[in-house]
Scaffold this motif. Structure first.
Motif, PDB file in Angstrom:
ATOM      1  N   GLU A  65      24.383  41.187   9.206  1.00  0.00           N
ATOM      2  CA  GLU A  65      24.794  39.914   9.814  1.00  0.00           C
ATOM      3  C   GLU A  65      26.217  39.987  10.346  1.00  0.00           C
ATOM      4  O   GLU A  65      26.541  39.365  11.350  1.00  0.00           O
ATOM      5  CB  GLU A  65      24.738  38.776   8.793  1.00  0.00           C
ATOM      6  N   LEU A  66      27.055  40.719   9.640  1.00  0.00           N
ATOM      7  CA  LEU A  66      28.461  40.832  10.041  1.00  0.00           C
ATOM      8  C   LEU A  66      28.674  41.888  11.121  1.00  0.00           C
ATOM      9  O   LEU A  66      29.736  41.929  11.730  1.00  0.00           O
ATOM     10  CB  LEU A  66      29.332  41.144   8.822  1.00  0.00           C
ATOM     11  N   LEU A  67      27.705  42.723  11.361  1.00  0.00           N
ATOM     12  CA  LEU A  67      27.822  43.767  12.379  1.00  0.00           C
ATOM     13  C   LEU A  67      27.079  43.418  13.662  1.00  0.00           C
ATOM     14  O   LEU A  67      27.364  43.973  14.721  1.00  0.00           O
ATOM     15  CB  LEU A  67      27.287  45.097  11.835  1.00  0.00           C
ATOM     16  N   HIS A  68      26.136  42.486  13.574  1.00  0.00           N
ATOM     17  CA  HIS A  68      25.316  42.124  14.734  1.00  0.00           C
ATOM     18  C   HIS A  68      26.158  41.433  15.810  1.00  0.00           C
ATOM     19  O   HIS A  68      27.004  40.588  15.526  1.00  0.00           O
ATOM     20  CB  HIS A  68      24.168  41.193  14.320  1.00  0.00           C
ATOM     21  N   SER A  69      25.871  41.781  17.049  1.00  0.00           N
ATOM     22  CA  SER A  69      26.503  41.123  18.183  1.00  0.00           C
ATOM     23  C   SER A  69      25.560  41.169  19.379  1.00  0.00           C
ATOM     24  O   SER A  69      25.226  42.256  19.868  1.00  0.00           O
ATOM     25  CB  SER A  69      27.827  41.806  18.548  1.00  0.00           C
ATOM     26  N   ASP A  70      25.134  40.003  19.851  1.00  0.00           N
ATOM     27  CA  ASP A  70      24.308  39.951  21.055  1.00  0.00           C
ATOM     28  C   ASP A  70      25.067  40.551  22.237  1.00  0.00           C
ATOM     29  O   ASP A  70      24.488  41.243  23.067  1.00  0.00           O
ATOM     30  CB  ASP A  70      23.909  38.504  21.379  1.00  0.00           C
ATOM     31  N   GLU A  71      26.366  40.270  22.292  1.00  0.00           N
ATOM     32  CA  GLU A  71      27.188  40.768  23.403  1.00  0.00           C
ATOM     33  C   GLU A  71      27.280  42.297  23.355  1.00  0.00           C
ATOM     34  O   GLU A  71      27.205  42.959  24.388  1.00  0.00           O
ATOM     35  CB  GLU A  71      28.580  40.134  23.325  1.00  0.00           C
ATOM     36  N   ALA A  72      27.428  42.866  22.177  1.00  0.00           N
ATOM     37  CA  ALA A  72      27.450  44.331  22.048  1.00  0.00           C
ATOM     38  C   ALA A  72      26.105  44.906  22.503  1.00  0.00           C
ATOM     39  O   ALA A  72      26.068  45.909  23.239  1.00  0.00           O
ATOM     40  CB  ALA A  72      27.742  44.733  20.607  1.00  0.00           C
ATOM     41  N   ASN A  73      25.018  44.286  22.094  1.00  0.00           N
ATOM     42  CA  ASN A  73      23.689  44.751  22.511  1.00  0.00           C
ATOM     43  C   ASN A  73      23.531  44.673  24.020  1.00  0.00           C
ATOM     44  O   ASN A  73      23.017  45.593  24.650  1.00  0.00           O
ATOM     45  CB  ASN A  73      22.585  43.948  21.820  1.00  0.00           C
ATOM     46  N   ARG A  74      23.983  43.566  24.600  1.00  0.00           N
ATOM     47  CA  ARG A  74      23.866  43.355  26.049  1.00  0.00           C
ATOM     48  C   ARG A  74      24.616  44.443  26.822  1.00  0.00           C
ATOM     49  O   ARG A  74      24.177  44.892  27.868  1.00  0.00           O
ATOM     50  CB  ARG A  74      24.398  41.962  26.398  1.00  0.00           C
ATOM     51  N   HIS A  75      25.765  44.858  26.295  1.00  0.00           N
ATOM     52  CA  HIS A  75      26.605  45.856  26.972  1.00  0.00           C
ATOM     53  C   HIS A  75      26.404  47.274  26.422  1.00  0.00           C
ATOM     54  O   HIS A  75      27.155  48.180  26.775  1.00  0.00           O
ATOM     55  CB  HIS A  75      28.078  45.458  26.848  1.00  0.00           C
ATOM     56  N   LYS A  76      25.403  47.426  25.534  1.00  0.00           N
ATOM     57  CA  LYS A  76      25.097  48.731  24.932  1.00  0.00           C
ATOM     58  C   LYS A  76      26.322  49.351  24.250  1.00  0.00           C
ATOM     59  O   LYS A  76      26.628  50.534  24.414  1.00  0.00           O
ATOM     60  CB  LYS A  76      24.506  49.675  25.974  1.00  0.00           C
ATOM     61  N   ILE A  77      27.006  48.509  23.474  1.00  0.00           N
ATOM     62  CA  ILE A  77      28.184  48.938  22.717  1.00  0.00           C
ATOM     63  C   ILE A  77      27.768  49.165  21.271  1.00  0.00           C
ATOM     64  O   ILE A  77      27.132  48.299  20.661  1.00  0.00           O
ATOM     65  CB  ILE A  77      29.297  47.868  22.788  1.00  0.00           C
ATOM     66  N   ASN A  78      28.140  50.313  20.728  1.00  0.00           N
ATOM     67  CA  ASN A  78      27.887  50.604  19.320  1.00  0.00           C
ATOM     68  C   ASN A  78      28.932  49.851  18.494  1.00  0.00           C
ATOM     69  O   ASN A  78      30.109  50.200  18.519  1.00  0.00           O
ATOM     70  CB  ASN A  78      27.975  52.106  19.058  1.00  0.00           C
ATOM     71  N   ASN A  79      28.498  48.828  17.778  1.00  0.00           N
ATOM     72  CA  ASN A  79      29.408  47.991  16.996  1.00  0.00           C
ATOM     73  C   ASN A  79      29.340  48.320  15.503  1.00  0.00           C
ATOM     74  O   ASN A  79      29.583  47.477  14.659  1.00  0.00           O
ATOM     75  CB  ASN A  79      29.101  46.503  17.234  1.00  0.00           C
ATOM     76  N   ILE A  80      29.010  49.554  15.177  1.00  0.00           N
ATOM     77  CA  ILE A  80      28.951  49.985  13.776  1.00  0.00           C
ATOM     78  C   ILE A  80      30.256  50.720  13.453  1.00  0.00           C
ATOM     79  O   ILE A  80      30.575  51.723  14.106  1.00  0.00           O
ATOM     80  CB  ILE A  80      27.747  50.926  13.521  1.00  0.00           C
ATOM     81  N   PRO A  81      31.019  50.228  12.477  1.00  0.00           N
ATOM     82  CA  PRO A  81      32.290  50.889  12.164  1.00  0.00           C
ATOM     83  C   PRO A  81      32.072  52.245  11.491  1.00  0.00           C
ATOM     84  O   PRO A  81      31.119  52.420  10.741  1.00  0.00           O
ATOM     85  CB  PRO A  81      32.968  49.919  11.198  1.00  0.00           C
TER      86      PRO A  81
ATOM     87  N   ARG B 191      34.071  43.317  14.972  1.00  0.00           N
ATOM     88  CA  ARG B 191      34.046  43.676  16.395  1.00  0.00           C
ATOM     89  C   ARG B 191      34.818  44.975  16.583  1.00  0.00           C
ATOM     90  O   ARG B 191      35.993  45.050  16.224  1.00  0.00           O
ATOM     91  CB  ARG B 191      34.731  42.614  17.254  1.00  0.00           C
ATOM     92  N   CYS B 192      34.161  45.972  17.155  1.00  0.00           N
ATOM     93  CA  CYS B 192      34.893  47.177  17.521  1.00  0.00           C
ATOM     94  C   CYS B 192      35.839  46.822  18.676  1.00  0.00           C
ATOM     95  O   CYS B 192      35.692  45.764  19.307  1.00  0.00           O
ATOM     96  CB  CYS B 192      33.931  48.301  17.917  1.00  0.00           C
ATOM     97  N   LYS B 193      36.799  47.678  18.950  1.00  0.00           N
ATOM     98  CA  LYS B 193      37.792  47.385  19.986  1.00  0.00           C
ATOM     99  C   LYS B 193      37.142  47.153  21.351  1.00  0.00           C
ATOM    100  O   LYS B 193      37.514  46.227  22.074  1.00  0.00           O
ATOM    101  CB  LYS B 193      38.824  48.503  20.070  1.00  0.00           C
ATOM    102  N   THR B 194      36.156  47.974  21.697  1.00  0.00           N
ATOM    103  CA  THR B 194      35.488  47.819  22.996  1.00  0.00           C
ATOM    104  C   THR B 194      34.849  46.444  23.122  1.00  0.00           C
ATOM    105  O   THR B 194      34.968  45.784  24.157  1.00  0.00           O
ATOM    106  CB  THR B 194      34.421  48.928  23.181  1.00  0.00           C
ATOM    107  N   LEU B 195      34.183  45.997  22.072  1.00  0.00           N
ATOM    108  CA  LEU B 195      33.567  44.664  22.071  1.00  0.00           C
ATOM    109  C   LEU B 195      34.632  43.575  22.112  1.00  0.00           C
ATOM    110  O   LEU B 195      34.538  42.631  22.900  1.00  0.00           O
ATOM    111  CB  LEU B 195      32.688  44.501  20.832  1.00  0.00           C
ATOM    112  N   ASN B 196      35.654  43.705  21.298  1.00  0.00           N
ATOM    113  CA  ASN B 196      36.716  42.701  21.219  1.00  0.00           C
ATOM    114  C   ASN B 196      37.428  42.525  22.559  1.00  0.00           C
ATOM    115  O   ASN B 196      37.882  41.435  22.893  1.00  0.00           O
ATOM    116  CB  ASN B 196      37.717  43.096  20.132  1.00  0.00           C
ATOM    117  N   ASP B 197      37.515  43.617  23.337  1.00  0.00           N
ATOM    118  CA  ASP B 197      38.239  43.584  24.614  1.00  0.00           C
ATOM    119  C   ASP B 197      37.419  43.043  25.778  1.00  0.00           C
ATOM    120  O   ASP B 197      37.963  42.840  26.866  1.00  0.00           O
ATOM    121  CB  ASP B 197      38.733  44.991  24.983  1.00  0.00           C
TER     122      ASP B 197
END
Length: 136
Positions: A9-25, A60-66
């Motif tokens: 739940e804390l790692l999921h991001s619709d926006e990361a999925n949409r942009h194909k960003i790996n949001n796993i630390p 949020r990984c840096k790529t997602l956060n930015d």
């Protein structure tokens, strides 16, 4: 203690999925921070309020956060696994903040963001208990 939250739940991001960003630390400290956030802050909030707590944004990984759609602060605690944005059905962010303060639960920051969700953060090193404020 029964936990009502999962790491996913804390790692999921619709926006990361949409942009194909790996949001796993890949940083153990981030994972430790997320676990502490769950056990010391989010679960106590859930237990005190007695209602489900929906996480709308956690790590949020840096790529997602930015991303322009996220517009995360450069020093966001989401980057370190120390923050989550939450929604509780039937409660405004202002009411959520008031309940958290009344509960005595430890926190670092409480922010009413756009009257849509509550940003809550927790640091195992030092919680500033900043006075709550509103953005937007």
């Amino acid at each position: 203690m029964k936990l009502n939250f999962t790491m996913s739940e804390l790692l999921h991001s619709d926006e990361a999925n949409r942009h194909k960003i790996n949001n796993i630390p890949n940083d153990k400290q981030v994972l430790d921070n997320l676990l502490v956030l769950i056990t010391e802050c989010l679960q106590p909030i859930r237990n005190y309020i007695g209602k489900p707590v929906k996480i709308t944004s956690g790590y949020r990984c840096k790529t997602l956060n930015d991303l322009p759609t996220i517009r995360g602060a450069k020093n966001s605690q989401h980057l370190t696994g120390q923050a989550a944005d939450i929604v509780i059905a039937g409660m405004t962010p202002k009411q959520v903040i008031e309940k958290i303060i009344a509960s005595g639960i430890e926190y670092d920051q409480l922010i009413n963001e756009y009257n849509l969700w509550t940003h809550v953060s927790y640091s195992k090193e030092h919680n500033r208990k900043q006075p709550p404020f509103k953005i937007g």
